[in-house]
Design an enzyme around this catalytic site. Structure first.
Site, short mmCIF file in Angstrom:
data_model
loop_
_atom_site.label_atom_id
_atom_site.label_comp_id
_atom_site.label_asym_id
_atom_site.label_seq_id
_atom_site.Cartn_x
_atom_site.Cartn_y
_atom_site.Cartn_z
CD GLU A 12 30.74 -48.15 24.16
OE1 GLU A 12 30.74 -46.94 23.91
OE2 GLU A 12 30.57 -49.02 23.26
N GLY A 78 29.45 -38.50 21.66
CA GLY A 78 29.96 -37.14 21.74
C GLY A 78 28.81 -36.15 21.71
CB VAL A 153 32.97 -36.03 15.12
CG1 VAL A 153 32.84 -34.55 14.75
CG2 VAL A 153 32.17 -36.90 14.16
CG MET A 174 32.21 -43.70 15.66
SD MET A 174 33.98 -44.06 15.91
CE MET A 174 34.38 -44.93 14.40
CD GLU A 175 29.80 -48.05 17.53
OE1 GLU A 175 31.02 -48.01 17.27
OE2 GLU A 175 29.26 -47.35 18.43
CG ASP A 198 33.82 -36.82 23.17
OD1 ASP A 198 33.71 -36.23 22.09
OD2 ASP A 198 33.60 -38.04 23.31
#
Length: 231
Positions: A12, A78, A153, A174-175, A198
């Site tokens: 990233e 996501g 998830v 997640m951050e 996704d």
């Protein structure tokens, strides 16, 4: 102006790192900091590691030692908004924890004790992201709530929980909420700009691992455009 840019994974941040000039690298507390310039703008690029604790540790060091004027969180996410497809962009209006629950003490679901229920993204940075988007042909973006938790998830049960409790959510990752909370405590403006890797409820011919490099390319392009407009 000095801009702090945060990504969790090497994939990233690589494109941004390769564009830096006068780059100096520092490793500290499991995080890697790259300081230099991109398009003549002073930047500090942080590769924090995955998850909320890693993000909070890295963001704290970034804000305390490098003191950027603003923070941009980049990377993958996501998608939860039905209009989103792989490669589309999400821009945060606010960020919440989807895995925090101290409702027994009167807080909202997702609200951490002693903290606001939502961390509001900076209006000027959101507008900057929108202007950057105008320069990216054929790139679809959605602006809204991004939710964060220490879990990838991938189950219908967790997706349903998030949709029920955060009905306006457009994306999960997640951050971001850890970065947002840390920026809130340091009074530093932030925005989250991520690309979709996704999408919930949609079958994809590509796995997360396969699409991550393309998501990184899309989100990095957004950051490049934003840095051009900062000057």
């Amino acid at each position: 102006m000095k801009v702090g840019i945060i990504g969790a994974m090497e994939q990233e941040v690589t494109i941004l790192k390769e564009a830096m000039t006068n780059c100096q690298t520092v490793n500290k507390a499991g995080c890697t900091f790259f300081s230099g310039q991109i398009n003549d703008v002073d930047v500090v690029l942080l590769q924090s590691g995955i998850g909320k604790v890693a993000a909070a540790v890295g963001t704290t060091i970034l804000l305390d030692e490098y003191q950027p004027d603003v923070v941009i969180n980049t990377g993958s996410a996501g998608g939860f908004d039905s209009s989103l497809n792989l490669g589309d962009v999400v821009i945060s209006t606010e960020v919440r924890h989807h895995d925090a629950d101290v409702t027994a003490f009167g807080y909202e679901i997702g609200q951490m004790a002693g903290q606001p229920a939502a961390f509001k993204a900076d209006e000027k940075l959101m507008d900057l992201a929108e202007k950057a988007l105008e320069q990216m042909a054929n790139t679809h973006a959605v602006r809204g709530l991004i939710c964060t938790g220490d879990a990838f998830v991938c189950t219908a049960e967790r997706q349903a929980f998030i949709r029920e409790n955060f009905p306006s959510v457009i994306a999960v990752e997640m951050e971001a909420s850890a970065i947002a909370q840390t920026c809130h405590q340091f009074n530093t403006p932030f925005v989250v700009v991520r690309a979709i890797s996704d999408v919930a409820d949609k079958e994809s011919p590509m796995s997360f691992e396969e699409f991550l490099p393309l998501a990184a390319k899309s989100s990095s392009e957004m950051v490049f455009k934003m840095l051009e407009l900062v000057k």
